[in-house]
Design a protein around this motif. Structure first.
Motif, PDB file in Angstrom:
ATOM      1  N   TYR A  66       0.827  -1.214   0.000  1.00  0.00           N
ATOM      2  CA  TYR A  66       0.000   0.000   0.000  1.00  0.00           C
ATOM      3  C   TYR A  66       0.856   1.256   0.000  1.00  0.00           C
ATOM      4  N   PHE A  67       1.875   1.300   0.857  1.00  0.00           N
ATOM      5  CA  PHE A  67       2.679   2.514   0.948  1.00  0.00           C
ATOM      6  C   PHE A  67       3.544   2.706  -0.294  1.00  0.00           C
ATOM      7  N   LYS A  68       3.961   1.626  -0.933  1.00  0.00           N
ATOM      8  CA  LYS A  68       4.657   1.775  -2.215  1.00  0.00           C
ATOM      9  C   LYS A  68       3.701   2.327  -3.272  1.00  0.00           C
ATOM     10  N   TYR A  69       2.487   1.820  -3.279  1.00  0.00           N
ATOM     11  CA  TYR A  69       1.481   2.329  -4.222  1.00  0.00           C
ATOM     12  C   TYR A  69       1.183   3.796  -3.930  1.00  0.00           C
ATOM     13  N   LEU A  70       1.074   4.152  -2.643  1.00  0.00           N
ATOM     14  CA  LEU A  70       0.777   5.530  -2.262  1.00  0.00           C
ATOM     15  C   LEU A  70       1.913   6.458  -2.680  1.00  0.00           C
ATOM     16  N   GLY A  71       3.150   5.990  -2.531  1.00  0.00           N
ATOM     17  CA  GLY A  71       4.283   6.799  -2.962  1.00  0.00           C
ATOM     18  C   GLY A  71       4.246   7.086  -4.449  1.00  0.00           C
ATOM     19  N   ASN A  72       3.919   6.074  -5.234  1.00  0.00           N
ATOM     20  CA  ASN A  72       3.789   6.294  -6.678  1.00  0.00           C
ATOM     21  C   ASN A  72       2.614   7.222  -7.000  1.00  0.00           C
ATOM     22  N   LEU A  73       1.535   7.085  -6.221  1.00  0.00           N
ATOM     23  CA  LEU A  73       0.335   7.891  -6.459  1.00  0.00           C
ATOM     24  C   LEU A  73       0.614   9.369  -6.237  1.00  0.00           C
ATOM     25  N   PHE A  74       1.394   9.696  -5.232  1.00  0.00           N
ATOM     26  CA  PHE A  74       1.705  11.091  -4.945  1.00  0.00           C
ATOM     27  C   PHE A  74       2.565  11.731  -6.031  1.00  0.00           C
ATOM     28  N   GLY A  76       1.880  11.120  -9.139  1.00  0.00           N
ATOM     29  CA  GLY A  76       1.005  11.108 -10.307  1.00  0.00           C
ATOM     30  C   GLY A  76       1.017   9.823 -11.089  1.00  0.00           C
ATOM     31  N   ASP A  77       1.637   8.777 -10.525  1.00  0.00           N
ATOM     32  CA  ASP A  77       1.725   7.491 -11.216  1.00  0.00           C
ATOM     33  C   ASP A  77       0.641   6.558 -10.694  1.00  0.00           C
ATOM     34  N   PHE A  78      -0.395   6.314 -11.494  1.00  0.00           N
ATOM     35  CA  PHE A  78      -1.478   5.414 -11.103  1.00  0.00           C
ATOM     36  C   PHE A  78      -1.158   3.966 -11.444  1.00  0.00           C
ATOM     37  N   GLY A  79      -0.006   3.719 -12.019  1.00  0.00           N
ATOM     38  CA  GLY A  79       0.387   2.353 -12.342  1.00  0.00           C
ATOM     39  C   GLY A  79      -0.063   1.929 -13.716  1.00  0.00           C
ATOM     40  N   GLU A  80       0.071   0.628 -13.984  1.00  0.00           N
ATOM     41  CA  GLU A  80      -0.304   0.049 -15.267  1.00  0.00           C
ATOM     42  C   GLU A  80      -1.194  -1.160 -15.050  1.00  0.00           C
ATOM     43  N   THR A  81      -1.977  -1.479 -16.067  1.00  0.00           N
ATOM     44  CA  THR A  81      -2.793  -2.680 -16.022  1.00  0.00           C
ATOM     45  C   THR A  81      -1.906  -3.900 -16.279  1.00  0.00           C
ATOM     46  N   PHE A  82      -2.493  -5.093 -16.131  1.00  0.00           N
ATOM     47  CA  PHE A  82      -1.744  -6.314 -16.412  1.00  0.00           C
ATOM     48  C   PHE A  82      -1.301  -6.375 -17.869  1.00  0.00           C
ATOM     49  N   SER A  83      -2.061  -5.717 -18.741  1.00  0.00           N
ATOM     50  CA  SER A  83      -1.710  -5.733 -20.161  1.00  0.00           C
ATOM     51  C   SER A  83      -0.738  -4.622 -20.535  1.00  0.00           C
ATOM     52  N   GLY A  84      -0.315  -3.813 -19.562  1.00  0.00           N
ATOM     53  CA  GLY A  84       0.680  -2.782 -19.816  1.00  0.00           C
ATOM     54  C   GLY A  84       0.139  -1.417 -20.171  1.00  0.00           C
ATOM     55  N   ASN A  85      -1.189  -1.206 -20.103  1.00  0.00           N
ATOM     56  CA  ASN A  85      -1.766   0.098 -20.401  1.00  0.00           C
ATOM     57  C   ASN A  85      -1.589   1.044 -19.209  1.00  0.00           C
ATOM     58  N   ASN A  86      -1.285   2.286 -19.488  1.00  0.00           N
ATOM     59  CA  ASN A  86      -1.094   3.285 -18.439  1.00  0.00           C
ATOM     60  C   ASN A  86      -2.450   3.704 -17.869  1.00  0.00           C
ATOM     61  N   ILE A  87      -2.639   3.468 -16.575  1.00  0.00           N
ATOM     62  CA  ILE A  87      -3.938   3.750 -15.956  1.00  0.00           C
ATOM     63  C   ILE A  87      -4.192   5.254 -15.898  1.00  0.00           C
ATOM     64  N   GLY A  88      -3.146   6.032 -15.621  1.00  0.00           N
ATOM     65  CA  GLY A  88      -3.315   7.480 -15.594  1.00  0.00           C
ATOM     66  C   GLY A  88      -3.793   8.028 -16.923  1.00  0.00           C
ATOM     67  N   GLN A  89      -3.256   7.499 -18.010  1.00  0.00           N
ATOM     68  CA  GLN A  89      -3.687   7.929 -19.339  1.00  0.00           C
ATOM     69  C   GLN A  89      -5.125   7.515 -19.610  1.00  0.00           C
ATOM     70  N   MET A  90      -5.486   6.302 -19.192  1.00  0.00           N
ATOM     71  CA  MET A  90      -6.858   5.834 -19.374  1.00  0.00           C
ATOM     72  C   MET A  90      -7.842   6.718 -18.602  1.00  0.00           C
ATOM     73  N   ILE A  91      -7.480   7.058 -17.363  1.00  0.00           N
ATOM     74  CA  ILE A  91      -8.343   7.928 -16.571  1.00  0.00           C
ATOM     75  C   ILE A  91      -8.405   9.323 -17.185  1.00  0.00           C
ATOM     76  N   GLY A  92      -7.251   9.819 -17.661  1.00  0.00           N
ATOM     77  CA  GLY A  92      -7.227  11.136 -18.280  1.00  0.00           C
ATOM     78  C   GLY A  92      -8.098  11.231 -19.517  1.00  0.00           C
ATOM     79  N   ASP A  93      -8.223  10.121 -20.252  1.00  0.00           N
ATOM     80  CA  ASP A  93      -9.068  10.117 -21.449  1.00  0.00           C
ATOM     81  C   ASP A  93     -10.552  10.006 -21.112  1.00  0.00           C
TER      82      ASP A  93
END
Length: 309
Positions: A66-74, A76-93
């Motif tokens: 959780y804290f590693k995920y939170l660090g990335n979140l702060f 602006g990195d929402f991570g990637e899906t299992f298929s490699g798509n950028n979640i931040g870009q998907m949300i931005g669209d």
């Protein structure tokens, strides 16, 4: 006021951490194989499992994850899906479309619902009362997808031909009016009844009788004294409804083929893509918290008796 805002912002920190940790734990700590079905009908190769396990820190305990995920979140990195798509870009669209849809829905339910509540609460006309009662009961009883399909049939190409059955990939405000009405129809019915009840109750209050006794014009009595005090519960409802509309637009977006955040949530849940679901819900939590703060501050603007020291 400044001190109150700072105190509320500090109070939001543990709420944010608690809510987001609960979401993260529910998504990632569930029993079962997180890679089941990710490689079709066959089991995923061990090399893929090893890479994904390291990528999502699945070998760590849930708190470290959780804290590693939170660090990335702060950052602006929402991570990637299992298929490699950028979640931040998907949300931005997708998110701007859902925000426009939700704001249109809130505007429609506020304008129509409050207006209907004021008219029926002030005039006490039996015909208007019965009309609003019947319409609100129908809207409450009908599921949202039924309302959407009926409007599609009546206003669409096979009916009056006023709207398209599906909106475009980047819909304009005009294209989102009917979907926004459908999305906000249930809340609009509640707001109309809530406004009517508060107007009818406050009409007999001492501050209204005092204003009338002072000879103030009816418009000022209604607009300044009666309406401002009656609209506070409605404002609370609208504030909490904004986040609910953005998170609950799955059905409406599906009916009108809107490429919004609801579709991302649906696909994330159906495909068991925890990274996508977590990222979107965390964003919804932030929206809820900020809207609740804004609503609290608006109380002092509408009601002079409320002061934040």
């Amino acid at each position: 006021m400044v001190r109150y805002v700072l105190r509320r912002l500090l109070q939001l920190i543990p709420v944010f951490l608690g809510a987001t940790f609960l979401i993260y734990a529910l998504v990632w700590a569930l029993p079962g194989d997180p890679f089941a079905g990710k490689c079709g009908q066959t089991a995923c190769p061990q090399s893929f499992v090893d890479v994904m396990t390291a990528k999502f820190n699945l070998n760590d305990n849930i708190f470290v994850q959780y804290f590693k995920y939170l660090g990335n979140l702060f950052t602006g990195d929402f991570g990637e899906t299992f298929s490699g798509n950028n979640i931040g870009q998907m949300i931005g669209d997708s998110y701007p479309i859902t925000v426009r849809l939700a704001l249109i829905a809130v505007a429609i339910e506020a304008i129509i619902g409050v207006t209907a509540g004021i008219i029926t609460g002030l005039r006490g006309n039996p015909f208007l009362d019965n009309l609003v009662l019947v319409v609100t009961l129908v809207l409450i009883a009908l599921p949202v997808f039924v309302t959407g399909i009926v409007l599609q049939l009546v206003l669409g190409g096979d009916g009056l031909g006023l709207i398209n059955a599906s909106v475009s990939a980047d819909p304009t405000i005009g294209e989102l009016i009917i979907p926004g009405f459908v999305l906000g129809s249930l809340s609009m019915a509640y707001i109309a009844r809530l406004t009517k009840t508060n107007i009818a109750e406050n009409r007999r209050s001492d501050f209204v009788r005092t204003a009338i006794a002072k000879g103030q014009p009816r418009r000022r009595v209604v607009g300044i004294h009666l309406l401002r005090n009656s609209v506070l519960p409605v404002l609370t409802f609208l504030g909490t409804d904004i986040g609910a509309l953005m998170g609950g637009a799955i059905v409406t977006e599906g009916v009108f083929n809107i490429n919004g955040i609801g579709g991302l949530i649906f696909r994330g849940v159906s495909e068991k893509d925890g990274a996508t679901v977590t990222g979107i819900v965390v964003l919804l939590v932030i929206v809820y918290l900020m809207v609740s703060l804004i609503v609290d501050l608006l109380y002092a603007v509408l009601d002079p008796r409320i002061r934040y020291d």
